[in-house]
Enzyme design. Sequence first.
Site, PDB file in Angstrom:
ATOM      1  N   GLU A 287       0.809  -1.228   0.000  1.00  0.00           N
ATOM      2  CA  GLU A 287       0.000   0.000   0.000  1.00  0.00           C
ATOM      3  C   GLU A 287       0.841   1.276   0.000  1.00  0.00           C
ATOM      4  OE1 GLU A 287      -2.866  -0.498   3.174  1.00  0.00           O
ATOM      5  OE2 GLU A 287      -3.315  -2.547   2.539  1.00  0.00           O
TER       6      GLU A 287
ATOM      7  N   ASN B  40       2.082  -4.897  -3.372  1.00  0.00           N
ATOM      8  CA  ASN B  40       0.758  -5.364  -2.970  1.00  0.00           C
ATOM      9  C   ASN B  40      -0.113  -4.171  -2.588  1.00  0.00           C
ATOM     10  OD1 ASN B  40      -1.019  -7.643  -2.240  1.00  0.00           O
ATOM     11  ND2 ASN B  40      -0.827  -6.854  -0.153  1.00  0.00           N
TER      12      ASN B  40
ATOM     13  N   ASP C 160     -11.796 -10.542  -0.142  1.00  0.00           N
ATOM     14  CA  ASP C 160     -13.022 -10.708   0.645  1.00  0.00           C
ATOM     15  C   ASP C 160     -14.031  -9.692   0.112  1.00  0.00           C
ATOM     16  OD1 ASP C 160     -11.496  -9.286   3.661  1.00  0.00           O
ATOM     17  OD2 ASP C 160     -12.187  -8.272   1.857  1.00  0.00           O
TER      18      ASP C 160
ATOM     19  N   HIS D 150     -10.064  -6.535  -1.802  1.00  0.00           N
ATOM     20  CA  HIS D 150     -11.034  -6.180  -0.757  1.00  0.00           C
ATOM     21  C   HIS D 150     -12.160  -5.385  -1.406  1.00  0.00           C
ATOM     22  CE1 HIS D 150      -8.619  -7.538   2.612  1.00  0.00           C
ATOM     23  NE2 HIS D 150      -7.598  -6.808   2.218  1.00  0.00           N
TER      24      HIS D 150
ATOM     25  N   GLU E 214      -5.756 -10.926  -1.072  1.00  0.00           N
ATOM     26  CA  GLU E 214      -6.524 -10.685   0.167  1.00  0.00           C
ATOM     27  C   GLU E 214      -8.031 -10.598  -0.107  1.00  0.00           C
ATOM     28  OE1 GLU E 214      -5.057  -7.375   2.401  1.00  0.00           O
ATOM     29  OE2 GLU E 214      -2.961  -7.746   1.886  1.00  0.00           O
TER      30      GLU E 214
HETATM   31  O1  G3I Z   1      -1.524  -7.829  18.633  1.00  0.00           O
HETATM   32  C1  G3I Z   1      -2.310  -6.864  19.325  1.00  0.00           C
HETATM   33  C2  G3I Z   1      -2.581  -7.356  20.732  1.00  0.00           C
HETATM   34  O2  G3I Z   1      -1.358  -7.418  21.454  1.00  0.00           O
HETATM   35  C3  G3I Z   1      -3.563  -6.413  21.426  1.00  0.00           C
HETATM   36  O3  G3I Z   1      -3.901  -6.923  22.704  1.00  0.00           O
HETATM   37  C4  G3I Z   1      -4.833  -6.288  20.578  1.00  0.00           C
HETATM   38  C5  G3I Z   1      -5.859  -5.388  21.181  1.00  0.00           C
HETATM   39  O4  G3I Z   1      -5.421  -4.047  21.036  1.00  0.00           O
HETATM   40  O5  G3I Z   1      -4.475  -5.753  19.271  1.00  0.00           O
HETATM   41  C6  G3I Z   1      -3.611  -6.651  18.590  1.00  0.00           C
HETATM   42  O6  G3I Z   1      -3.279  -6.091  17.341  1.00  0.00           O
HETATM   43  C7  G3I Z   1      -4.345  -6.146  16.395  1.00  0.00           C
HETATM   44  C8  G3I Z   1      -3.841  -6.932  15.185  1.00  0.00           C
HETATM   45  O7  G3I Z   1      -4.806  -6.898  14.121  1.00  0.00           O
HETATM   46  C9  G3I Z   1      -3.550  -8.403  15.543  1.00  0.00           C
HETATM   47  O8  G3I Z   1      -4.729  -9.012  15.956  1.00  0.00           O
HETATM   48  C10 G3I Z   1      -4.638  -4.698  15.971  1.00  0.00           C
HETATM   49  O9  G3I Z   1      -5.250  -4.037  17.061  1.00  0.00           O
HETATM   50  C11 G3I Z   1      -5.586  -4.690  14.771  1.00  0.00           C
HETATM   51  O10 G3I Z   1      -5.715  -3.365  14.266  1.00  0.00           O
HETATM   52  C12 G3I Z   1      -4.987  -5.555  13.651  1.00  0.00           C
HETATM   53  O11 G3I Z   1      -5.918  -5.575  12.574  1.00  0.00           O
HETATM   54  C13 G3I Z   1      -5.363  -6.080  11.355  1.00  0.00           C
HETATM   55  C14 G3I Z   1      -5.304  -4.937  10.329  1.00  0.00           C
HETATM   56  O12 G3I Z   1      -4.763  -5.445   9.083  1.00  0.00           O
HETATM   57  C15 G3I Z   1      -4.427  -3.799  10.812  1.00  0.00           C
HETATM   58  O13 G3I Z   1      -4.581  -2.713   9.884  1.00  0.00           O
HETATM   59  C16 G3I Z   1      -6.296  -7.150  10.810  1.00  0.00           C
HETATM   60  O14 G3I Z   1      -6.322  -8.282  11.688  1.00  0.00           O
HETATM   61  C17 G3I Z   1      -5.824  -7.610   9.426  1.00  0.00           C
HETATM   62  O15 G3I Z   1      -6.767  -8.491   8.834  1.00  0.00           O
HETATM   63  C18 G3I Z   1      -5.644  -6.405   8.502  1.00  0.00           C
HETATM   64  O16 G3I Z   1      -5.101  -6.880   7.291  1.00  0.00           O
HETATM   65  C19 G3I Z   1      -4.763  -5.866   6.317  1.00  0.00           C
HETATM   66  C20 G3I Z   1      -3.553  -6.362   5.545  1.00  0.00           C
HETATM   67  O17 G3I Z   1      -2.482  -6.636   6.444  1.00  0.00           O
HETATM   68  C21 G3I Z   1      -3.151  -5.366   4.483  1.00  0.00           C
HETATM   69  N1  G3I Z   1      -4.283  -5.111   3.579  1.00  0.00           N
HETATM   70  C22 G3I Z   1      -5.498  -4.637   4.271  1.00  0.00           C
HETATM   71  C23 G3I Z   1      -5.920  -5.669   5.320  1.00  0.00           C
HETATM   72  C24 G3I Z   1      -7.195  -5.252   5.995  1.00  0.00           C
HETATM   73  O18 G3I Z   1      -7.004  -4.065   6.715  1.00  0.00           O
END
Ligand code: G3I
Length: 365
Positions: free
Chosen positions: A172, A213, A282, A249, A280
């Site tokens: 991105e 990507n 969905d 997406h 990715e």
């Molecule tokens: O790991 C921490 C944990 O320690 C903490 O307790 C918890 C609560 O705050 O947060 C955890 O981190 C979270 C992380 O996912 C792991 O679960 C983040 O808050 C959360 O924001 C993060 O979300 C991910 C997101 O990217 C971040 O922007 C999503 O799961 C993931 O599906 C999403 O994937 C992205 C791709 O990497 C790039 N393309 C877009 C796609 C969707 O946004």
Amino acid sequence: MKARRSVLVASLLVVGAALPASAPVAASGGEHRRSPAIDQPLREHGQRVGLRIGTAVDMAAFNNDTEYRNRIAVEFSAVTAENVMKWGELERVQGQPDYTLADQLVASARANRQKVHGHTLLWHNQLPQWLTDGVTSGDIDAAELRALLRKHIFEVAGHFRGKIWHWDVVNEVIDDSGNLRDTIFLRLLGPGYIADAFRWAHQADPHAELYLNDYNLEFPGAKSDAYYALVQQLLAQRVPVDGLGAQGHLGIQFGLPSTLDTYNNLRRFELLGLEISFTEVDIRMILPTDQYRTQAQAQGFSGLLTACLLLERCEMFTFWGFTDKYNWVPGFFTDPPEGDATMLNEDFTPKPAYREMQAILALAA
Ligand code: G3I
């Protein structure tokens, strides 16, 4: 094989064959027995047409939900770490990277004859707090940021050397207006950071195929055009770029791209010499869902898969999660609430999208 599938799929598009989203109901009222040729795991269908079918993997679910873990082994021939290979998840404490969960996924992939799509060496999101704090405070200047980024790429790509099929080297890096995204990397390092990241990744692991990507590459526009110009520039500089990842997406409320728009937009990157992957996929919707939204979703998934099958070098079609039981969308799109973005219900039963993609892959073989 791939040429054959393109002919078959092209004829599908030409005749406008509308594949049954689900088997016709027999006169007796029961569902027709599905041809065994169709009702097989997606990875088996994909193998016949040289396409790896993948999913993002939530490692918490992987370790806590047996059905989730087993379904990954049966259904997919590629896996992507949803989060555990990102800088912010790997190196929470500076200088103390923790590869435990990422190594577990790589080992599982090896046992299940799956390839690993590495996500992602460089992204402006999910960076370690110590890094973003250091840049904000000025403790980390441009020279230090470049040294830290180089060290990160060499360490992570080196750690997994020989075990990663593709790396999302940068994720991105262009915004929807077609400009280089305004991030700490662009601001402090200048636009050359992208080429540097690819060169460092290639030195650290010459076996891996290296990808750009991004999302919204499934249709033509300023962003796609900007990536086209960027790829031309990188190739002219002999930067080792191998592939383009179209994330896929989509939301049905925004309308779905036509298969031919997606094909034509990505085909031009193939003509530059790149391979393509859908990385990715969905297709979310505003809740509550209904049969019409679910059918529209099936058409959306099918349109992207058909475009992939029409392309000559589409190597991977990966879902960003495969069951509504574990999906990022509800946590990110809350007003109005969105969700139901995957091809399986929360209980792992198939939606029309799953059946439609089985049929398209069966036809393409
Ligand atoms: O790991 C921490 C944990 O320690 C903490 O307790 C918890 C609560 O705050 O947060 C955890 O981190 C979270 C992380 O996912 C792991 O679960 C983040 O808050 C959360 O924001 C993060 O979300 C991910 C997101 O990217 C971040 O922007 C999503 O799961 C993931 O599906 C999403 O994937 C992205 C791709 O990497 C790039 N393309 C877009 C796609 C969707 O946004």
